[in-house]
Design a protein around this motif. Structure first.
Motif, mmCIF file in Angstrom:
data_model
loop_
_atom_site.group_PDB
_atom_site.id
_atom_site.type_symbol
_atom_site.label_atom_id
_atom_site.label_comp_id
_atom_site.label_asym_id
_atom_site.label_seq_id
_atom_site.Cartn_x
_atom_site.Cartn_y
_atom_site.Cartn_z
ATOM 1 N N ILE A 1 -23.822 97.215 -26.490
ATOM 2 C CA ILE A 1 -24.193 95.838 -26.860
ATOM 3 C C ILE A 1 -23.207 95.320 -27.918
ATOM 4 N N TYR A 2 -22.910 96.154 -28.919
ATOM 5 C CA TYR A 2 -21.970 95.740 -29.969
ATOM 6 C C TYR A 2 -20.589 95.462 -29.385
ATOM 7 N N GLY A 3 -20.298 96.087 -28.258
ATOM 8 C CA GLY A 3 -19.012 95.858 -27.599
ATOM 9 C C GLY A 3 -19.001 94.610 -26.729
ATOM 10 N N GLY A 4 -20.120 93.898 -26.713
ATOM 11 C CA GLY A 4 -20.147 92.617 -26.023
ATOM 12 C C GLY A 4 -20.671 92.661 -24.596
ATOM 13 N N LEU A 5 -21.239 93.794 -24.183
ATOM 14 C CA LEU A 5 -21.741 93.889 -22.808
ATOM 15 C C LEU A 5 -23.187 93.379 -22.736
ATOM 16 N N PRO A 6 -23.555 92.796 -21.599
ATOM 17 C CA PRO A 6 -24.923 92.270 -21.448
ATOM 18 C C PRO A 6 -25.911 93.363 -21.048
ATOM 19 N N THR A 7 -27.191 93.059 -21.145
ATOM 20 C CA THR A 7 -28.252 93.953 -20.654
ATOM 21 C C THR A 7 -29.149 93.133 -19.734
#
Ligand code: SF4
Length: 150
Positions: free
Chosen positions: A44-50
């Motif tokens: 998440i901190y790396g910018g990926l969505p969930t």
């Protein structure tokens, strides 16, 4: 003073996994009686969505199952986890086993066939390289022994 542990957020019940679920561990949650637990999800901190398409480390890159190159996201997430660790004065990390970010000593091998290989996830690797003790939820006794000696 309570010692502080950086913990994979999914182990604390936060729904940040690729499938939109969490992986809460009663044993991990019980550590909050003795320690400060700081949640982090490097993906998440790396910018990926969930939710997101699952990824695996493939050589020096990290790729989603559909071939999308997310190497930079994983590296950014690892740097963020390290910054958080340092900013909050953590004494150890407790990461989710087998994850391409958080896994320690054993992760999936990049073939997307469920095969494991001896390697760290991207964040676990960076923290270990910086001299930080990183454990998984399968090594809680070892983690506590380590913290007791500090
Ligand atoms: Fe859990 Fe780590 Fe994966 Fe985030 S990156 S969902 S904290 S295993």
């Amino acid at each position: 003073m309570k010692k502080t542990i950086l913990v994979s957020a999914c182990l604390l019940g936060i729904s940040c996994r690729y499938d939109g679920k969490s992986k809460p561990s009663e044993e991990v949650l019980a550590l909050s009686e003795k320690y400060n637990l700081v949640p982090v999800c490097p993906e998440i901190y790396g910018g990926l969505p969930t939710p997101r398409t699952p990824s695996e480390r493939v050589g020096e890159r990290t790729l989603m199952r559909d071939g999308t190159d997310v190497t930079e996201n994983y590296l950014r997430g690892a740097e963020a986890a390290l910054s958080l660790y340092r900013a909050l004065g953590c004494q150890a990390a407790l990461f989710k086993a087998k994850s391409p970010s958080c896994g320690v000593g054993e992760i999936y091998d990049g073939s997307f066939t469920g095969t494991l290989t001896a390697r760290d996830g991207v964040s676990a690797e960076l923290l270990a390289r910086e001299g930080i003790a990183v454990f998984t939820e399968l090594q809680i006794r070892e983690l506590e022994k380590y913290l007791d000696k500090l």
